[in-house]
Design a protein around this motif. Structure first.
Motif, PDB file in Angstrom:
ATOM      1  N   GLU A  38       0.824  -1.208   0.000  1.00 21.19           N
ATOM      2  CA  GLU A  38       0.000   0.000   0.000  1.00 21.19           C
ATOM      3  C   GLU A  38       0.861   1.263   0.000  1.00 21.19           C
ATOM      4  O   GLU A  38       0.613   2.195  -0.772  1.00 21.19           O
ATOM      5  N   ALA A  39       1.897   1.281   0.829  1.00 17.24           N
ATOM      6  CA  ALA A  39       2.728   2.484   0.981  1.00 17.24           C
ATOM      7  C   ALA A  39       3.675   2.710  -0.197  1.00 17.24           C
ATOM      8  O   ALA A  39       3.883   3.848  -0.616  1.00 17.24           O
ATOM      9  N   ASP A  40       4.245   1.634  -0.738  1.00 17.40           N
ATOM     10  CA  ASP A  40       5.317   1.786  -1.727  1.00 17.40           C
ATOM     11  C   ASP A  40       4.982   1.333  -3.144  1.00 17.40           C
ATOM     12  O   ASP A  40       5.708   1.671  -4.080  1.00 17.40           O
ATOM     13  N   PHE A  41       3.924   0.542  -3.319  1.00 22.65           N
ATOM     14  CA  PHE A  41       3.672  -0.046  -4.626  1.00 22.65           C
ATOM     15  C   PHE A  41       2.257   0.180  -5.157  1.00 22.65           C
ATOM     16  O   PHE A  41       1.825  -0.512  -6.076  1.00 22.65           O
ATOM     17  N   GLY A  42       1.542   1.127  -4.589  1.00 23.47           N
ATOM     18  CA  GLY A  42       0.275   1.554  -5.170  1.00 23.47           C
ATOM     19  C   GLY A  42      -0.922   0.656  -4.963  1.00 23.47           C
ATOM     20  O   GLY A  42      -1.907   0.779  -5.696  1.00 23.47           O
ATOM     21  N   VAL A  44      -4.321  -0.176  -3.801  1.00 26.75           N
ATOM     22  CA  VAL A  44      -5.427   0.709  -3.455  1.00 26.75           C
ATOM     23  C   VAL A  44      -6.619  -0.140  -3.025  1.00 26.75           C
ATOM     24  O   VAL A  44      -7.054  -1.036  -3.761  1.00 26.75           O
ATOM     25  N   ARG A  45      -7.127   0.139  -1.843  1.00 29.27           N
ATOM     26  CA  ARG A  45      -8.305  -0.575  -1.343  1.00 29.27           C
ATOM     27  C   ARG A  45      -9.506  -0.349  -2.260  1.00 29.27           C
ATOM     28  O   ARG A  45      -9.682   0.734  -2.791  1.00 29.27           O
ATOM     29  N   LYS A  46     -10.302  -1.379  -2.407  1.00 32.62           N
ATOM     30  CA  LYS A  46     -11.538  -1.343  -3.197  1.00 32.62           C
ATOM     31  C   LYS A  46     -11.296  -0.897  -4.638  1.00 32.62           C
ATOM     32  O   LYS A  46     -12.113  -0.216  -5.233  1.00 32.62           O
ATOM     33  N   SER A  47     -10.164  -1.282  -5.193  1.00 36.79           N
ATOM     34  CA  SER A  47      -9.836  -0.919  -6.577  1.00 36.79           C
ATOM     35  C   SER A  47     -10.069  -2.121  -7.495  1.00 36.79           C
ATOM     36  O   SER A  47     -10.502  -3.175  -7.058  1.00 36.79           O
ATOM     37  N   ARG A  48      -9.743  -1.948  -8.749  1.00 34.30           N
ATOM     38  CA  ARG A  48      -9.861  -3.026  -9.734  1.00 34.30           C
ATOM     39  C   ARG A  48      -8.564  -3.842  -9.828  1.00 34.30           C
ATOM     40  O   ARG A  48      -8.415  -4.669 -10.724  1.00 34.30           O
ATOM     41  N   GLN A  49      -7.636  -3.607  -8.924  1.00 36.97           N
ATOM     42  CA  GLN A  49      -6.375  -4.343  -8.934  1.00 36.97           C
ATOM     43  C   GLN A  49      -6.627  -5.820  -8.620  1.00 36.97           C
ATOM     44  O   GLN A  49      -7.628  -6.168  -8.004  1.00 36.97           O
ATOM     45  N   ALA A  66      -8.181 -10.239   0.295  1.00 34.59           N
ATOM     46  CA  ALA A  66      -9.574 -10.033  -0.113  1.00 34.59           C
ATOM     47  C   ALA A  66     -10.408  -9.389   0.982  1.00 34.59           C
ATOM     48  O   ALA A  66     -11.210  -8.494   0.709  1.00 34.59           O
ATOM     49  N   SER A  67     -10.210  -9.804   2.208  1.00 36.58           N
ATOM     50  CA  SER A  67     -11.046  -9.270   3.289  1.00 36.58           C
ATOM     51  C   SER A  67     -10.620  -7.872   3.726  1.00 36.58           C
ATOM     52  O   SER A  67     -11.468  -7.050   4.057  1.00 36.58           O
ATOM     53  N   ASN A  68      -9.337  -7.574   3.695  1.00 38.68           N
ATOM     54  CA  ASN A  68      -8.863  -6.271   4.163  1.00 38.68           C
ATOM     55  C   ASN A  68      -8.762  -5.213   3.069  1.00 38.68           C
ATOM     56  O   ASN A  68      -8.872  -4.024   3.351  1.00 38.68           O
ATOM     57  N   TYR A  69      -8.516  -5.632   1.835  1.00 32.59           N
ATOM     58  CA  TYR A  69      -8.294  -4.665   0.758  1.00 32.59           C
ATOM     59  C   TYR A  69      -9.424  -4.636  -0.261  1.00 32.59           C
ATOM     60  O   TYR A  69      -9.477  -3.748  -1.102  1.00 32.59           O
TER      61      TYR A  69
END
Length: 178
Positions: A38-42, A44-49, A66-69
């Motif tokens: 999250e801090a260094d590689f982008g 993003v929570r609830k994204s299409r990643q 899956a549960s946290n992001y």
């Protein structure tokens, strides 16, 4: 109604468990990995990643992601017992945006994934080159415990994470697909 029993494991499946034994990733390491992503590689929570764990065992890394992001988190595992256990964890947690496949990671395409997690013993890394050839450029590859020195043709090291766990140093390596 008769229950169909699973076919016995093939020689290849048994050998794969010997070559790549199941060693669960400690929860502390899993949490640290996601902090760095999250801090260094982008990440993003609830994204299409998309995230995948290669040789996902009982699914702890997949479930955490899956549960946290709340992004698509998948796992591939050759051991049917572990796949079933992971599917039960996913069902119990009520996670909808994940999938566990029973399959061989050496036959799997990584083209859709932004983040790829694995544990690989050094002597097996030479067999992973063609796997990472399928990853998209810029994908982040996370290797727990061992650097992926055999893959420097396709992966560029970006960060090393050192975590003390029960007084012992544990390393995690972050690479970018070139």
């Amino acid at each position: 109604m008769r229950h169909r029993s699973a076919p016995p494991p093939t020689y290849y499946e048994i050998q794969s468990q010997t070559d790549l034994p199941f060693l669960p990733t400690p929860e502390t390491i899993i949490k640290e990995v996601f902090v760095v992503l999250e801090a260094d590689f982008g990440l993003v929570r609830k994204s299409r990643q998309r995230f995948i764990d290669l040789g996902s065992g009982t699914g702890d890394v997949v479930v955490c992601c899956a549960s946290n992001y709340k992004i698509r988190a998948d796992g591939i595992e050759i051991n049917e017992k572990f796949v079933n256990e992971a599917r039960m964890k996913i069902k119990k947690a009520g996670i909808k945006h994940t999938r566990m496949w029973k399959g061989d990671l050496f036959d799997f395409s990584l083209a859709r994934y932004d983040f790829i997690f694995l544990f690989s013993l050094p002597h097996n890394q030479r067999f992973l080159n063609h796997v990472f050839q399928t990853a998209k450029t810029g994908a982040i590859v996370i290797s727990y415990k061992y650097p992926l020195d055999e893959l420097n043709q396709v992966l560029g090291l970006k960060k090393e994470l050192h975590v003390s766990l029960n007084g012992m140093a544990q390393e995690v390596y972050f690479y970018t697909k070139i």
